[in-house]
Design a protein around this motif. Sequence first.
Motif, PDB file in Angstrom:
ATOM      1  N   MET A   1     -11.156 -18.116  -5.942  1.00 27.16           N
ATOM      2  CA  MET A   1     -11.181 -16.920  -5.091  1.00 27.16           C
ATOM      3  C   MET A   1      -9.740 -16.198  -5.798  1.00 27.16           C
ATOM      4  SD  MET A   1     -11.680 -14.690  -2.719  1.00 27.16           S
ATOM      5  CE  MET A   1     -12.788 -15.438  -1.570  1.00 27.16           C
ATOM      6  N   ASN A   2      -8.896 -17.012  -6.070  1.00 28.56           N
ATOM      7  CA  ASN A   2      -7.512 -16.221  -6.785  1.00 28.56           C
ATOM      8  C   ASN A   2      -7.887 -15.356  -7.942  1.00 28.56           C
ATOM      9  OD1 ASN A   2      -4.416 -16.019  -6.958  1.00 28.56           O
ATOM     10  ND2 ASN A   2      -4.795 -17.267  -8.624  1.00 28.56           N
ATOM     11  N   ILE A   3      -8.801 -16.060  -8.694  1.00 31.10           N
ATOM     12  CA  ILE A   3      -9.211 -15.048  -9.972  1.00 31.10           C
ATOM     13  C   ILE A   3      -9.870 -13.921  -9.417  1.00 31.10           C
ATOM     14  CG2 ILE A   3     -10.823 -15.125 -12.199  1.00 31.10           C
ATOM     15  CD1 ILE A   3     -10.081 -18.174 -12.139  1.00 31.10           C
ATOM     16  N   ALA A   4     -10.827 -13.968  -8.497  1.00 29.68           N
ATOM     17  CA  ALA A   4     -11.234 -12.718  -8.015  1.00 29.68           C
ATOM     18  C   ALA A   4     -10.258 -11.845  -7.429  1.00 29.68           C
ATOM     19  CB  ALA A   4     -12.518 -13.197  -7.048  1.00 29.68           C
ATOM     20  N   LEU A   5      -9.392 -12.219  -6.715  1.00 27.04           N
ATOM     21  CA  LEU A   5      -8.404 -11.368  -6.241  1.00 27.04           C
ATOM     22  C   LEU A   5      -7.446 -10.698  -7.463  1.00 27.04           C
ATOM     23  CD1 LEU A   5      -7.538 -13.467  -3.155  1.00 27.04           C
ATOM     24  CD2 LEU A   5      -8.417 -11.311  -3.013  1.00 27.04           C
ATOM     25  N   TRP A   6      -6.994 -11.313  -8.230  1.00 26.25           N
ATOM     26  CA  TRP A   6      -6.552 -10.758  -9.315  1.00 26.25           C
ATOM     27  C   TRP A   6      -7.340  -9.863 -10.259  1.00 26.25           C
ATOM     28  CZ3 TRP A   6      -1.698 -10.483 -11.029  1.00 26.25           C
ATOM     29  CH2 TRP A   6      -0.731 -11.566 -10.441  1.00 26.25           C
ATOM     30  N   ILE A   7      -8.673 -10.167 -10.382  1.00 28.82           N
ATOM     31  CA  ILE A   7      -9.395  -9.061 -11.072  1.00 28.82           C
ATOM     32  C   ILE A   7      -9.481  -7.816 -10.277  1.00 28.82           C
ATOM     33  CG2 ILE A   7     -11.759  -8.569 -11.797  1.00 28.82           C
ATOM     34  CD1 ILE A   7     -11.735 -11.588 -12.641  1.00 28.82           C
ATOM     35  N   LEU A  67       3.318 -10.933 -10.320  1.00 25.71           N
ATOM     36  CA  LEU A  67       3.483 -11.423 -11.775  1.00 25.71           C
ATOM     37  C   LEU A  67       5.015 -12.014 -11.826  1.00 25.71           C
ATOM     38  CD1 LEU A  67       2.176  -8.798 -14.002  1.00 25.71           C
ATOM     39  CD2 LEU A  67       1.468 -10.966 -13.871  1.00 25.71           C
ATOM     40  N   THR A  68       6.024 -11.325 -11.149  1.00 27.44           N
ATOM     41  CA  THR A  68       7.424 -11.517 -11.291  1.00 27.44           C
ATOM     42  C   THR A  68       7.808 -12.843 -10.170  1.00 27.44           C
ATOM     43  OG1 THR A  68       8.149  -9.707  -9.672  1.00 27.44           O
ATOM     44  CG2 THR A  68       8.200  -9.336 -11.996  1.00 27.44           C
ATOM     45  N   GLY A  69       6.812 -12.591  -9.004  1.00 25.15           N
ATOM     46  CA  GLY A  69       7.124 -13.450  -7.910  1.00 25.15           C
ATOM     47  C   GLY A  69       8.281 -12.991  -6.844  1.00 25.15           C
ATOM     48  N   VAL A  70       8.521 -11.725  -7.172  1.00 20.33           N
ATOM     49  CA  VAL A  70       9.530 -11.246  -6.330  1.00 20.33           C
ATOM     50  C   VAL A  70       8.672 -10.251  -5.269  1.00 20.33           C
ATOM     51  CG1 VAL A  70      11.454  -9.272  -6.335  1.00 20.33           C
ATOM     52  CG2 VAL A  70      11.391 -10.974  -8.020  1.00 20.33           C
ATOM     53  N   ALA A  71       8.904 -10.822  -4.157  1.00 24.92           N
ATOM     54  CA  ALA A  71       8.331 -10.052  -2.826  1.00 24.92           C
ATOM     55  C   ALA A  71       6.530  -9.941  -3.279  1.00 24.92           C
ATOM     56  CB  ALA A  71       9.036  -8.846  -2.502  1.00 24.92           C
ATOM     57  N   PRO A  72       5.948 -10.925  -3.494  1.00 21.46           N
ATOM     58  CA  PRO A  72       4.433 -10.968  -3.660  1.00 21.46           C
ATOM     59  C   PRO A  72       3.700 -10.476  -2.246  1.00 21.46           C
ATOM     60  CG  PRO A  72       5.177 -12.979  -3.412  1.00 21.46           C
ATOM     61  CD  PRO A  72       6.456 -12.434  -3.386  1.00 21.46           C
ATOM     62  N   ILE A 123      -6.635 -15.437   3.098  1.00 27.37           N
ATOM     63  CA  ILE A 123      -7.199 -16.952   2.331  1.00 27.37           C
ATOM     64  C   ILE A 123      -6.660 -17.401   1.135  1.00 27.37           C
ATOM     65  CG2 ILE A 123      -9.454 -16.339   3.702  1.00 27.37           C
ATOM     66  CD1 ILE A 123     -10.860 -15.547   0.982  1.00 27.37           C
ATOM     67  N   ALA A 124      -6.095 -16.419   0.352  1.00 31.11           N
ATOM     68  CA  ALA A 124      -5.287 -16.857  -0.664  1.00 31.11           C
ATOM     69  C   ALA A 124      -3.727 -16.230  -0.969  1.00 31.11           C
ATOM     70  CB  ALA A 124      -6.245 -16.766  -1.753  1.00 31.11           C
ATOM     71  N   PRO A 125      -2.905 -16.203  -0.198  1.00 30.99           N
ATOM     72  CA  PRO A 125      -1.566 -15.770  -0.281  1.00 30.99           C
ATOM     73  C   PRO A 125      -0.894 -16.401  -1.587  1.00 30.99           C
ATOM     74  CG  PRO A 125      -1.786 -17.042   1.496  1.00 30.99           C
ATOM     75  CD  PRO A 125      -3.164 -17.029   1.097  1.00 30.99           C
ATOM     76  N   PHE A 126       0.099 -15.421  -1.806  1.00 30.13           N
ATOM     77  CA  PHE A 126       0.706 -15.995  -2.957  1.00 30.13           C
ATOM     78  C   PHE A 126       1.805 -16.994  -2.474  1.00 30.13           C
ATOM     79  CE2 PHE A 126      -0.200 -11.803  -4.809  1.00 30.13           C
ATOM     80  CZ  PHE A 126      -1.007 -12.230  -5.817  1.00 30.13           C
ATOM     81  N   ALA A 127       1.912 -18.049  -2.984  1.00 24.97           N
ATOM     82  CA  ALA A 127       2.941 -19.269  -2.526  1.00 24.97           C
ATOM     83  C   ALA A 127       4.237 -18.340  -2.471  1.00 24.97           C
ATOM     84  CB  ALA A 127       2.772 -20.460  -3.343  1.00 24.97           C
ATOM     85  N   GLY A 128       4.807 -18.901  -1.455  1.00 23.55           N
ATOM     86  CA  GLY A 128       6.333 -18.287  -1.089  1.00 23.55           C
ATOM     87  C   GLY A 128       7.404 -19.112  -1.140  1.00 23.55           C
TER      88      GLY A 128
END
Length: 128
Positions: A1-7, A67-72, A123-128
């Motif tokens: 799912m993560n790949i689909a969301l990135w695409i 990409l930066t991990g800042v406020a994803p 379902i696939a939030p970025f890890a914080g």
Amino acid sequence: MNIALWIAAGMLAAVALAGGFTKSFLPVEKLAAAHGGEWTGDAAPAFVRTLGVLEILAAIGLVLPALTGVAPVLVPVTAVCWVGLMIGAMITHLRYAGGARFAGLNLIYLVIAVFVAWGRFGIAPFAG
């Protein structure tokens, strides 16, 4: 799912960047002469330029925070804002002859943005 969301986010970012640059840097007369851009002839040039800048910011907001991990969290927030922009675009395009085709394209972008927002908020939030 993560790949689909990135695409999906990358595709939206590319669309936003292309639209943003054209609205920001092409002459409004040239935009108004293009099929689908007739509305720009009826809008104030400052409004068209502002939309262009907002689209460039949307492109940045769809990928850079992750990409930066800042406020994803800004990725799904930007996707929700894109939904609002696409609703306005659909309404605008439907006011012009032949605009249904462009409104349909905006609907596709809207659905992709809903997918990104749903996926990244849920379902696939970025890890914080």
